[in-house]
Scaffold this active site. Structure first.
Site, mmCIF file in Angstrom:
data_model
loop_
_atom_site.group_PDB
_atom_site.id
_atom_site.type_symbol
_atom_site.label_atom_id
_atom_site.label_comp_id
_atom_site.label_asym_id
_atom_site.label_seq_id
_atom_site.Cartn_x
_atom_site.Cartn_y
_atom_site.Cartn_z
ATOM 1 N N GLN A 115 43.943 27.931 35.549
ATOM 2 C CA GLN A 115 43.728 27.401 36.931
ATOM 3 C C GLN A 115 43.167 25.981 36.892
ATOM 4 O OE1 GLN A 115 39.800 29.157 38.124
ATOM 5 N NE2 GLN A 115 40.273 28.866 40.424
ATOM 6 N N SER A 118 39.057 22.621 39.339
ATOM 7 C CA SER A 118 38.125 21.896 39.311
ATOM 8 C C SER A 118 38.370 20.282 38.644
ATOM 9 C CB SER A 118 36.818 22.443 38.464
ATOM 10 O OG SER A 118 36.223 23.560 39.198
ATOM 11 N N SER A 154 40.165 27.304 31.526
ATOM 12 C CA SER A 154 40.255 28.365 30.512
ATOM 13 C C SER A 154 41.882 28.638 30.296
ATOM 14 C CB SER A 154 39.560 29.567 31.038
ATOM 15 O OG SER A 154 38.461 29.421 31.241
ATOM 16 N N GLU A 237 38.674 35.775 42.086
ATOM 17 C CA GLU A 237 38.058 35.289 40.928
ATOM 18 C C GLU A 237 36.703 35.682 41.155
ATOM 19 O OE1 GLU A 237 37.284 31.070 38.451
ATOM 20 O OE2 GLU A 237 37.243 30.964 40.792
ATOM 21 N N GLU A 374 24.615 27.809 43.742
ATOM 22 C CA GLU A 374 24.108 27.293 44.852
ATOM 23 C C GLU A 374 25.164 27.257 46.121
ATOM 24 O OE1 GLU A 374 21.942 25.958 41.512
ATOM 25 O OE2 GLU A 374 23.955 26.179 41.625
#
Length: 404
Positions: A115, A118, A154, A237, A374
């Site tokens: 993936q 990020s 990952s 996910e 958060e």
């Protein structure tokens, strides 16, 4: 087909598959290919794409019977990102040609996925990604040229394919200028470097993309529509992290703690009994809630989870950290022992098979991976509870004009 009849139908198909391809003597990829071709990979998908067009709950019958026969698991152990995130997204947004090209090798494990979401400057704020995809011009063909950096990736060291979100239009607000691609990880320009974490291991990586070519045929969804496609991936996910199917009562790390309490009387502390009972109840509530969430997803037309997965993921992270902390206290001095500083590569997060020290350290990441707690609380507040959204000064500002 009458809904009452699909159980007998899939059972007959499973038996035929097992007769023709004995799991004990058939190579795993060959078996999985035959399972896909028989429509037993994802039964809710249309025929020709690994399915039979049946209700999604029919898959439970298939999986149970194949597991009892010792059949291999779809995607193999390494392809958890492909099975849990890429496959449902391709099924939801892919063209028929893309489904034909990508779903079968994903299911057989021939193509491992990672993936590429990020970034160092866009973790919690995924819509702020800076990795750029620019259309090639002239004689270079109908490709996109991608440059940027991804992080916390990952399985990148094993992956043949990556699900990639990149910015294709910096002149519009950040959510509107993203496009979703399926990226070939084996081509020149893709560099994978391991990242060490608090456990001393390297589960994941940072990935550098330098002039990487992605065919437009690998674009999933419309240009500029990547945020909507990525949301489908993220919802899957969060459900995958927050709840695993088929977990029995006292499955997972709560089972390790209760077993230690029962089997090692010397560890018992009357003052900790109430806390253990509270954690046990919370673990059981989370397990049953996960089952209900999967049942709700099965009833939806597309079989896709909604924002409720954010609640499961937040609850799982909080509970895993609480149980692992209790585990350390229960084992006293021995719980602090952790000697596996081998700086090794690892692909599987084993919170059950390792010791209390590892569980405590690894659980710290549960509230970060898959979306920080958060940010997910904002999702719960706005998309589930209907509360007013936070004030966002960047909502209508072009991404290129934002301070970064």
């Amino acid at each position: 087909m009458d809904p009452e009849d699909f159980g007998a139908d899939v059972t007959a198909r499973v038996r035929a598959l097992l007769r023709e391809h004995d799991p004990a003597t058939t190579e795993p990829r060959e078996f999985l290919g035959a399972q896909y071709d028989a429509g037993l990979a994802w039964v809710h998908l249309p025929p020709g794409f690994g399915g039979l067009g049946l209700p999604k709950k029919a898959q439970e019958i298939v999986d149970a019977q194949l597991a009892a026969a010792g059949a291999p698991v779809g995607g193999t152990v390494q392809n958890f990102i492909g099975m849990g995130m890429a496959a449902p997204t391709i099924a939801a947004f892919g063209t028929d040609e893309q489904k034909r090209r990508f779903l079968r090798p994903l299911f057989t494990g021939e193509q491992i996925y990672c993936q590429l979401f990020s970034e160092p400057g866009a973790g919690s704020d995924l819509a702020g990604v800076a990795t750029r995809a620019v259309r090639a011009s002239g004689s270079q063909g109908d490709d996109w040229i991608v440059n940027g950096q991804k992080v916390w990736t990952s399985m990148a060291q094993h992956a043949q394919m990556g699900i990639l979100v990149a910015r294709t239009d910096p002149s519009v607000p950040k959510h509107a200028g993203l496009t979703y691609f399926l990226c070939d990880m084996t081509q020149p320009g893709v560099e994978v470097r391991p990242l060490r974490q608090i456990t001393g291991e390297a589960e994941f990586n940072e990935v550098f993309l330098t002039d990487v070519r992605v065919p437009d045929a690998n674009r999933l969804g419309p240009e500029g529509g990547g945020w909507r496609v990525a949301t489908t991936t993220l919802n899957n996910e969060r459900v995958a992290i927050g709840s695993r199917p088929g977990v029995p009562r006292e499955g997972g790390i709560i089972g390790k703690v209760t077993a230690a309490w029962r089997d090692e009387p010397a560890l018992r502390n009357p003052a900790m009994h109430d806390e253990l009972m509270r954690l046990w109840v919370e673990a059981e509530v989370l397990r049953l809630t996960g089952e209900r969430l999967r049942q709700q997803a099965q009833k939806s037309p597309a079989g896709q989870p909604g924002p409720e997965g954010a609640g499961m993921k937040v609850a799982f992270a909080k509970l895993a950290q609480a149980i692992s902390g209790f585990d350390i206290e229960l084992h006293a001095e021995s719980g602090l022992h952790y000697d596996d500083w081998t700086m090794r590569r690892t692909e599987v997060v084993d919170l059950v098979g390792r010791g209390p020290g590892y569980r405590y350290l690894r659980a710290r990441g549960n509230s970060i991976e898959g979306g920080t707690s958060e940010i997910l609380r904002n999702t719960i507040a706005e998309r589930i509870l209907g509360l007013p959204g936070e004030h966002r000064v960047d909502k209508d500002v072009a991404w290129k004009d934002l301070d970064r």
